[in-house]
Design an enzyme around this catalytic site. Structure first.
Site, PDB file in Angstrom:
ATOM      1  N   SER A  97      -2.216  44.821  53.653  1.00 16.17           N
ATOM      2  CA  SER A  97      -0.870  45.406  52.986  1.00 16.17           C
ATOM      3  C   SER A  97      -0.911  44.968  51.536  1.00 16.17           C
ATOM      4  CB  SER A  97       0.333  44.827  53.787  1.00 16.17           C
ATOM      5  OG  SER A  97       1.305  45.182  53.393  1.00 16.17           O
ATOM      6  N   MET A  98       0.107  44.461  51.123  1.00 10.21           N
ATOM      7  CA  MET A  98       0.340  43.920  49.552  1.00 10.21           C
ATOM      8  C   MET A  98      -0.661  42.939  49.308  1.00 10.21           C
ATOM      9  SD  MET A  98       3.609  42.728  47.444  1.00 10.21           S
ATOM     10  CE  MET A  98       3.313  41.043  47.664  1.00 10.21           C
ATOM     11  N   ASP A 141       1.072  55.141  57.846  1.00 13.69           N
ATOM     12  CA  ASP A 141       0.803  54.246  59.174  1.00 13.69           C
ATOM     13  C   ASP A 141       2.008  53.484  59.609  1.00 13.69           C
ATOM     14  OD1 ASP A 141       1.717  52.347  57.054  1.00 13.69           O
ATOM     15  OD2 ASP A 141      -0.242  51.189  57.331  1.00 13.69           O
ATOM     16  N   HIS A 167       1.286  49.877  60.678  1.00 11.68           N
ATOM     17  CA  HIS A 167       0.878  49.075  59.424  1.00 11.68           C
ATOM     18  C   HIS A 167       0.440  47.434  60.039  1.00 11.68           C
ATOM     19  CE1 HIS A 167       0.920  47.981  55.105  1.00 11.68           C
ATOM     20  NE2 HIS A 167       1.483  47.013  55.461  1.00 11.68           N
TER      21      HIS A 167
END
Length: 420
Positions: free
Chosen positions: A188-189, A354, A384
């Site tokens: 993710s991030m 996602d 995700h």
């Protein structure tokens, strides 16, 4: 003669120890979580609180994220008051007065395996357990975590300190594992954070310490969901019947990382994301949007992060990319009653992605010049967060580590859906 025998035995023991060390050497891995993916502890002594029942003195370190018990009404407003940031000076974003915070278990795995103390919210735990089954892999030695305070971006003071800690962790992990180069696995991030880190170190350093980088569900061009977070709040997967998104919004509007995850104007162009009675807003209209919905620090916060790239084609390490697709993903937001905008929850129109990150952002990982493999996952557990729990994804990472096929070459690997 006796001395010669002792010398020979000593030499054999040294050779045997070296052989064991060589045979036990594995490719170590460091796991880098995404937004909301790290446990954060707090210690606070506050002068004020929003309600009489809010605790002002924690009496020591206590879990702030993810404290499920803290997020049940009416105490959630107490938690927000502690967890939100002071953004009165955007160049010096910090905890509110009287609050100290720290990530839990940096370098180890307890702070990223589960997010809550009850172990209801799983993060990297299934991946960690899967890697532990490989010969020679151990938590804290060859499987390590690099949690960070996800409220901050890499250009804040806290973010810059994390970059230093991450470098030391990689160097330490390299040495702990017989001077073996490290594989970074980001989610993710954690991917734009990893990109920023890799751009901050020299090519010589990367050549020595980094074996490869696995990008899982990378938010390389932002996500439309971040817009809804700032306008009407996000409950981060918790039922809205329990957690009020407008209450969560108070914290989310103080987090520079939420602004950093706004859809990138260069990627999304003039595509409208927000529809109100008065006008529509695209990624080029963030400042106008913040002014129109009365987010006072919004324009300044956006200025603070807009020149902090989420993606860069040239990062100097081999990249292996995996993400989900074909999931309904928030993309555009229609607000009906203009008198309540943005305090009402919008009608959400979905696009591909996602479930959290839009496909345009996910697919940017194709553009890495050192891309070695690119795969997508569909169907069950392709969303995700759940991608971290897929057996085929865990197996893929395990194969990369154990087969030592992270070799530099000029050929991009087989692309397509993972099929098992």
């Amino acid at each position: 003669m006796e001395q010669m025998i002792l010398t020979l035995i000593a030499a054999l023991l040294v050779t045997s120890a070296a052989s064991i060390q060589e045979n036990s050497t594995v490719t170590p891995v460091i796991l880098i979580p995404g937004i909301c993916g790290s446990q954060i502890d707090g210690w606070y002594v506050k002068d004020s609180a929003p309600h009489y029942y809010c605790q002002k003195d924690s009496g020591g370190w206590t879990l702030l994220w993810l404290c499920i018990d803290c997020m049940i009404p009416p105490t959630i407003s107490c938690w927000i008051d502690t967890f939100k940031l002071d953004i009165s000076d955007v160049k010096n974003i910090k905890n509110r007065a009287g609050v100290q915070t720290k990530v839990n278990d940096f370098g180890y795995t307890d702070g990223i395996g589960y997010l809550d103390e009850h172990h209801f919210v799983v993060q990297f735990e299934k991946l960690i357990v899967g890697l532990e089954k490989l010969p020679g892999y151990q938590r804290g030695i060859s499987i390590r975590g690099a949690p960070y305070d996800f409220r901050y971006t890499p250009n804040t003071k806290v973010g810059q300190q994390y970059m230093i800690k991450l470098r030391y962790l990689i160097e330490e992990t390299y040495e702990l594992n017989g001077n073996t180069r490290v594989v970074l696995v980001a989610h993710s991030m954690g991917n734009p954070v990893t990109v920023r880190f890799l751009k901050s170190v020299t090519e010589e350093w990367k050549e020595k310490y980094i074996e490869g980088y696995v990008a899982l569900a990378g938010v390389f061009g932002g996500a439309a969901k971040a817009i809804r977070s700032l306008l009407s709040g996000e409950t981060e997967g918790m039922p809205q019947i329990i957690v009020d998104p407008l209450t969560m919004r108070e914290f989310e509007r103080t987090s520079p990382s939420v602004y950093w995850l706004l859809p990138n104007p260069q990627l999304f162009g003039d595509t409208p994301f927000v529809f109100s009675h008065d006008r529509n807003y695209s990624a080029h209209d963030y400042k106008a949007l913040f002014e129109d919905v009365d987010i006072p620090q919004g324009p300044e916060m956006y200025d603070f992060i807009k020149d902090l790239p989420q993606f860069d084609r040239e990062i100097g390490v081999d990249v292996y990319c995996i993400h989900g697709k074909d999931q309904e993903t928030p993309f555009q937001f229609q607000y009906g009653d203009n008198s309540k905008f943005p305090d009402n929850q919008p009608t959400t129109l979905s696009g591909d992605g996602d479930g959290t990150v839009n496909i345009q952002s996910l697919e940017l990982c194709k553009e890495f010049t050192t891309l070695r493999d690119y795969k997508t996952v569909t169907g069950f557990l392709a969303t995700h967060l759940e991608i971290l729990q897929r057996k085929d994804v865990i197996q893929y990472i395990a194969d990369l580590l154990t087969k030592k096929n992270l070799k530099k070459n000029n050929d991009i690997g087989r692309k397509g859906d993972l099929v098992f």
